[in-house]
Scaffold this motif. Sequence first.
Motif: not given
Ligand code: T4K
Length: 415
Positions: A75-76, A170, A173, A194, A326, A328
Motif C-alpha cells: 500500500g505504501t 488513502d 482501510h 493496501s 491497540r 492506533y
Molecule cells: N495507509 C494506512 C492508513 C494504513 O493503515 C497502512 C497500513 C498503509 C497506508 C500502508 O499499507 P502497507 O504498505 O502496509 O500495505 C499494521 C500493518 O503492518 C500495516 O499494514 C497497517 N496499515 C497498520 C494499520 O497495521 P502493525 O505494526 O500495527 O501490525 P502488527 O504486526 O502489530 O499486527 C497486528 C496484529 O496482527 C498482531 O497482534 C499480530 C497479528 N498478525 C499480524 C501479521 C502481520 C498475525 O497474526 N499474523 C501476521 O502475519 O502494522
Amino acid sequence: MKSLSEFSILGGPPTFSTNLVVGMPSMPNREALHRRMDEMLDSRQLTNGGQFVHAFESELQRRIGCRHVVCVCNGTMALQILAKACDVSGEVIVPAMTFVATPHALQWIGLTPVFADIEAETQTLNPVSVEKCISNHTSAIMGVHLWGNPCQVADLQELADRHRLKLLFDASHAYGCSHQGIPIGRFGDAEAISFHATKVMHSIEGGAILTDDDTIAERCRLMRNFGISGFTSISSAGINAKMSELAAAVGLTSLENVDEVIRGNRDRLEEYRAVIDSVPGLHLAIHRSDKQQNAQYVVVKVNEELLGLNRDSLMQVLRAEGVFVRSYFSPGCHNAEPYRNNSTSLRTPLPVTDQLLQEVMQLPTGPGVTGTDVTKIGLLLQSIYQHRSSLRDLISKINHSKANPNNAAEISSAA
Ligand code: T4K
C-alpha cells in the motif's frame, strides 16, 4: 463479574490465555490457494505480469466498478506511485490521525505532508481545516478513509476544484466500504489501497491504485515496472513495485471469502455495540452506516471522567487479561519524526486530532474473535467499571513502582 483480586494485574488468571488481537489475518481457503499455486508453478510465470495479477485486477475492477486497478507490491508503494503519476509536487495536505505510512510515503519521494485537523464524528479530514492549510506550494489533498469511514468526499472535491488541487485518497482501510452507495475506490482523481495481511482482504503484502483516469492508470502501470514501455524503450523513471503472482493468487483467494469475513466483522461489531453501550464512559466511535462498512476496526472512545479510568489505564488492565487492544495511531504522525518540529508540516492546530489520539482504542475483532469472546470482554469491561477507583489507584501505584522498584510492596497491599 470479577472481584478485584481476580484481575490479572493483581495476579489472577487472565480472562484469555491466548491474546485476542487487532489485525489477525483472515486465512484464504487452503485448497483453492494450493490449486492456484500449482497452476502458477506449472506455468513458470512467477511475476512480471502473469495471469493471477491480471485476474486479481479484473476481479477488483468488477467489484469496485472503477475503470482501472493497478496492483503493486504494497500500500505504501501504491501511495507513492499514485502521487508520482498525478504529478504531485510541493505540499500535500493529509490528516495526522493515520498510519505513519501516509505521510512517510509522501516524504520519501520529496513531498511535504502538511497536517490538517479531522472531524470528531468521522475521524477524517475536516474540509475547513484543510482550506486553512492550503498555500502556494500545495498541489494535492490526500484524505484517509480512516477505519473504513468515508471522507467528506463532496466537500473535499469542491475544495480541490476551487483551488485546482489533485484529490487523492488513502483507502487502505476501506475495501468493501462505500459512500452513498458508491464503493470506495471511485472518488477523487485516484485512490490507493493496501492488501496487507492485517486488512479485511489481503494478498499478504500488496496494494493497488484505483482510478477512472486512463492517463493516471497508464502512468502507474509504467512506473511499477521501471518505466519500461517496450523491450527496448523506457518512457519514464519508474521503480520495481510489481505484485508477484503468488501475492495475487492469495489476493484472488482472499476475495472469495471476504464477504464472509465482513459479515463476521459486522456481527462482532453489533455484539460489541450492545456491551459497550452498557458501560458508562465507553462509546463506539465509528460507523455512520454499518451496511457500508467492512467493520474491520472496532474503535472505542474512552471518556475518563465517566469511566473513572483513562484510555491508557484501561488498556493496561485489558492487555493483562489477554485483550490486546491497540491505540492506533497514537501519538499521531505530527508528533513523530521527521514532522514534529517542522513548521511547514505543522501550520495549524489539530485540537480534534490531539483529543482523539488520547481517547480512542481499538478492540480485537476479525477471524480470531468469537461472539462468546465479545460477551466475556463485555463482562470484563463491566467489572472494570465496578472496580474503577481501586483499579485507578492500583495502576498508578504499579506505574509508580515501575519507575521506583523499591516501592513494589505497596501494590500487593492495594489488593
Ligand atoms: N495507509 C494506512 C492508513 C494504513 O493503515 C497502512 C497500513 C498503509 C497506508 C500502508 O499499507 P502497507 O504498505 O502496509 O500495505 C499494521 C500493518 O503492518 C500495516 O499494514 C497497517 N496499515 C497498520 C494499520 O497495521 P502493525 O505494526 O500495527 O501490525 P502488527 O504486526 O502489530 O499486527 C497486528 C496484529 O496482527 C498482531 O497482534 C499480530 C497479528 N498478525 C499480524 C501479521 C502481520 C498475525 O497474526 N499474523 C501476521 O502475519 O502494522
